[in-house]
Design a protein around this motif. Sequence first.
Motif, PDB file in Angstrom:
ATOM      1  N   LYS A 169       0.848  -1.188   0.000  1.00 27.56           N
ATOM      2  CA  LYS A 169       0.000   0.000   0.000  1.00 27.56           C
ATOM      3  C   LYS A 169       0.888   1.243   0.000  1.00 27.56           C
ATOM      4  O   LYS A 169       1.930   1.271   0.649  1.00 27.56           O
ATOM      5  N   ASN A 170       0.391   2.283  -0.684  1.00 26.20           N
ATOM      6  CA  ASN A 170       1.153   3.527  -0.829  1.00 26.20           C
ATOM      7  C   ASN A 170       2.546   3.209  -1.365  1.00 26.20           C
ATOM      8  O   ASN A 170       2.688   2.593  -2.404  1.00 26.20           O
ATOM      9  N   SER A 171       3.616   3.560  -0.654  1.00 24.33           N
ATOM     10  CA  SER A 171       4.962   3.253  -1.142  1.00 24.33           C
ATOM     11  C   SER A 171       5.580   2.062  -0.413  1.00 24.33           C
ATOM     12  O   SER A 171       6.697   1.653  -0.742  1.00 24.33           O
ATOM     13  N   GLU A 172       4.855   1.519   0.565  1.00 24.86           N
ATOM     14  CA  GLU A 172       5.393   0.413   1.350  1.00 24.86           C
ATOM     15  C   GLU A 172       4.982  -0.921   0.740  1.00 24.86           C
ATOM     16  O   GLU A 172       3.804  -1.187   0.538  1.00 24.86           O
ATOM     17  N   GLY A 173       5.972  -1.743   0.444  1.00 28.05           N
ATOM     18  CA  GLY A 173       5.687  -3.033  -0.138  1.00 28.05           C
ATOM     19  C   GLY A 173       6.892  -3.584  -0.871  1.00 28.05           C
ATOM     20  O   GLY A 173       8.034  -3.302  -0.499  1.00 28.05           O
ATOM     21  N   GLN A 174       6.636  -4.329  -1.951  1.00 30.00           N
ATOM     22  CA  GLN A 174       7.703  -4.929  -2.749  1.00 30.00           C
ATOM     23  C   GLN A 174       7.326  -4.922  -4.224  1.00 30.00           C
ATOM     24  O   GLN A 174       6.153  -5.017  -4.580  1.00 30.00           O
ATOM     25  N   THR A 175       8.342  -4.827  -5.052  1.00 26.55           N
ATOM     26  CA  THR A 175       8.152  -4.913  -6.500  1.00 26.55           C
ATOM     27  C   THR A 175       9.248  -5.790  -7.085  1.00 26.55           C
ATOM     28  O   THR A 175      10.398  -5.728  -6.637  1.00 26.55           O
ATOM     29  N   VAL A 176       8.883  -6.589  -8.077  1.00 26.75           N
ATOM     30  CA  VAL A 176       9.872  -7.406  -8.770  1.00 26.75           C
ATOM     31  C   VAL A 176       9.690  -7.240 -10.278  1.00 26.75           C
ATOM     32  O   VAL A 176       8.564  -7.207 -10.785  1.00 26.75           O
ATOM     33  N   LEU A 177      10.807  -7.090 -10.964  1.00 27.73           N
ATOM     34  CA  LEU A 177      10.849  -7.093 -12.431  1.00 27.73           C
ATOM     35  C   LEU A 177      11.554  -8.365 -12.844  1.00 27.73           C
ATOM     36  O   LEU A 177      12.683  -8.633 -12.412  1.00 27.73           O
ATOM     37  N   ALA A 178      10.895  -9.180 -13.665  1.00 25.05           N
ATOM     38  CA  ALA A 178      11.466 -10.456 -14.095  1.00 25.05           C
ATOM     39  C   ALA A 178      11.564 -10.495 -15.610  1.00 25.05           C
ATOM     40  O   ALA A 178      10.701  -9.977 -16.323  1.00 25.05           O
ATOM     41  N   MET A 179      12.643 -11.115 -16.095  1.00 23.35           N
ATOM     42  CA  MET A 179      12.846 -11.290 -17.537  1.00 23.35           C
ATOM     43  C   MET A 179      13.253 -12.732 -17.806  1.00 23.35           C
ATOM     44  O   MET A 179      14.205 -13.203 -17.193  1.00 23.35           O
ATOM     45  N   PRO A 180      12.610 -13.447 -18.696  1.00 23.05           N
ATOM     46  CA  PRO A 180      11.362 -13.037 -19.369  1.00 23.05           C
ATOM     47  C   PRO A 180      10.130 -13.202 -18.481  1.00 23.05           C
ATOM     48  O   PRO A 180       9.143 -12.512 -18.657  1.00 23.05           O
ATOM     49  N   VAL A 181      10.171 -14.127 -17.505  1.00 23.10           N
ATOM     50  CA  VAL A 181       9.086 -14.307 -16.539  1.00 23.10           C
ATOM     51  C   VAL A 181       9.707 -14.707 -15.198  1.00 23.10           C
ATOM     52  O   VAL A 181      10.878 -15.101 -15.130  1.00 23.10           O
ATOM     53  N   LEU A 182       8.905 -14.634 -14.151  1.00 21.74           N
ATOM     54  CA  LEU A 182       9.396 -14.962 -12.818  1.00 21.74           C
ATOM     55  C   LEU A 182       9.367 -16.475 -12.600  1.00 21.74           C
ATOM     56  O   LEU A 182       8.351 -17.124 -12.802  1.00 21.74           O
ATOM     57  N   LEU A 183      10.507 -17.039 -12.182  1.00 19.22           N
ATOM     58  CA  LEU A 183      10.598 -18.474 -11.889  1.00 19.22           C
ATOM     59  C   LEU A 183      10.379 -18.757 -10.411  1.00 19.22           C
ATOM     60  O   LEU A 183       9.789 -19.774 -10.056  1.00 19.22           O
ATOM     61  N   GLU A 184      10.886 -17.878  -9.541  1.00 14.99           N
ATOM     62  CA  GLU A 184      10.807 -18.123  -8.110  1.00 14.99           C
ATOM     63  C   GLU A 184       9.621 -17.397  -7.482  1.00 14.99           C
ATOM     64  O   GLU A 184       9.009 -16.523  -8.096  1.00 14.99           O
ATOM     65  N   GLU A 185       9.303 -17.751  -6.247  1.00 15.88           N
ATOM     66  CA  GLU A 185       8.152 -17.188  -5.570  1.00 15.88           C
ATOM     67  C   GLU A 185       8.351 -15.707  -5.258  1.00 15.88           C
ATOM     68  O   GLU A 185       9.462 -15.235  -5.088  1.00 15.88           O
ATOM     69  N   PHE A 186       7.215 -15.017  -5.164  1.00 16.96           N
ATOM     70  CA  PHE A 186       7.248 -13.604  -4.798  1.00 16.96           C
ATOM     71  C   PHE A 186       6.171 -13.348  -3.731  1.00 16.96           C
ATOM     72  O   PHE A 186       5.037 -13.701  -3.911  1.00 16.96           O
TER      73      PHE A 186
END
Length: 221
Positions: free
Chosen positions: A204-221
Amino acid sequence: MLLNKIKSKQDVYRENAIKLMVIILCLVLLGADSHWERMSSLERFQSSQTAVPLLLNSGVVMTKKAEVNVILWSENGDIPDEISKNKPLSDWTWNYKKLRTGNGKLAVTLSGHRQIDKNEERNLYTWYTIMAQQLSKTDDRIYLDERVPQVMDISAYLSQTNSTPLQWSMTGSLISIAAYQNKRKMGVKAGNDRVNIQLLSRGKNSEGQTVLAMPVLLEEF
């Protein structure tokens, strides 16, 4: 008669000026092409990478550090030495694993994890782009994901990098978007779509997490 001669001289001057401009333009273009041909593949990627930044250099996130994971995947049972020895950063450590896939093949993975800053991120992306092209020739794959401890405006990043969103989902505070970015070229099939980046953000707002994956995410988020 004199007026016609003046007009004729003006026409000739104009034609010569246009020809000169065309010649200069051609020389400039030829010089640029020649310079581009002389550049090494590394220099080419470095000169173009700013058009497709990762998270830290995108200007969309405020954090100065990111966690990055890289996975080299091969179902041929081996990854060529020249690729496995080519490390994304000088102090990078690979973890080697073997496993059986669902179709019974022996897969080999090389994985590594590290915290990076903006300068290291540029070098990492250059390395990733080169490796992705090399591995595509052997049907092997490379996966990269970068994580930052804040919520990100995914739409702003997609717009900045001219990425086309193709698949998306939302569960609670988690949003996931898979897209295709033309300058990254290589990708994977996801249903009927071909994607080469995936963005996930939660919080929420600016608190949290973001992930950019290439080409797709393999591991858990």
